[in-house]
Motif scaffolding. Structure first.
Motif: not given
Length: 207
Positions: A181-207
């Motif tokens: 539940a803690y992980r899922d709450r953090l995932q919706t926090r604006p700073s966390v969601a923004r950072a995750f989305d940006e980095e995951f996009t870069l990670f997928k592009a490099a895979a």
């Protein structure tokens, strides 16, 4: 400030902290698969950090800061209005203790082996056993709590990255409802969601 990072590495915690603080920071992606490792501007990364590890933070004064917990505390202290770590006293030491726990017991103590394709099976099995115990400890602590210690801190940013790695490894989180539940709450926090989305996009592009 400049942050040398690799997508979905522990440096993502500093990206989260920077967004929380509203910091003016430039992100320089490091290709850790290149030999030698290179920054996206062509710089050989070993000239920045002889160990070749991210994150590295270059301050406005030109100082190079290494080691994730140190960088996170620097950001928190540089932007105190964000409240990412208490200024002093018992509460600050509690957050520092969580940074130490995450760095030693989770990051190095478990995920270093679990995410290393060259680690022997015995090392991976031992790391997984340790991780189960540590996750249970976190789950017990987080029951009835929104964050690790009072309000959102740099320790929460660091822990979120570890939980992201755990999801990548498809670890079973059924035994840890509070941690899930803690992980899922953090995932919706604006700073966390923004950072995750940006980095995951870069990670997928490099895979």
């Amino acid at each position: 400030m400049d942050l040398y990072f690799s997508p979905m590495a522990c440096s993502m915690a500093t990206r989260i902290a920077a967004y929380e603080a509203g910091a003016d920071i430039r992100f320089l992606k490091v290709d850790t698969k290149a030999r030698p490792k290179r920054v996206e501007d062509g710089t050989e990364f070993l000239t920045v950090n002889a160990l070749g590890q991210v994150p590295v933070l270059r301050t406005d004064d030109g100082e190079l800061i290494v080691e994730n917990p140190v960088i996170l505390q620097y950001i928190a202290d540089r932007f105190p209005a964000a409240g990412l770590i208490p200024p002093d006293g018992v509460e600050r030491r509690k957050v520092q203790s969580w940074l130490g726990f995450i760095g030693s017991e989770l990051h190095v103590g478990a995920f270093t082996a679990l995410l290393n394709s060259n680690a022997p099976d015995g090392a991976k099995a031992f790391a997984r056993e340790r991780l189960v115990e540590r996750l249970a400890h976190l789950d017990a602590h987080l029951k009835g709590r929104e964050f690790l210690q009072g309000r959102f801190s740099v320790a929460d940013a660091y822990l979120f990255v570890m939980l992201t790695w755990a999801r990548y490894l498809a670890l079973d989180f059924t035994p840890y409802p509070a941690l899930t539940a803690y992980r899922d709450r953090l995932q919706t926090r604006p700073s966390v969601a923004r950072a995750f989305d940006e980095e995951f996009t870069l990670f997928k592009a490099a895979a």
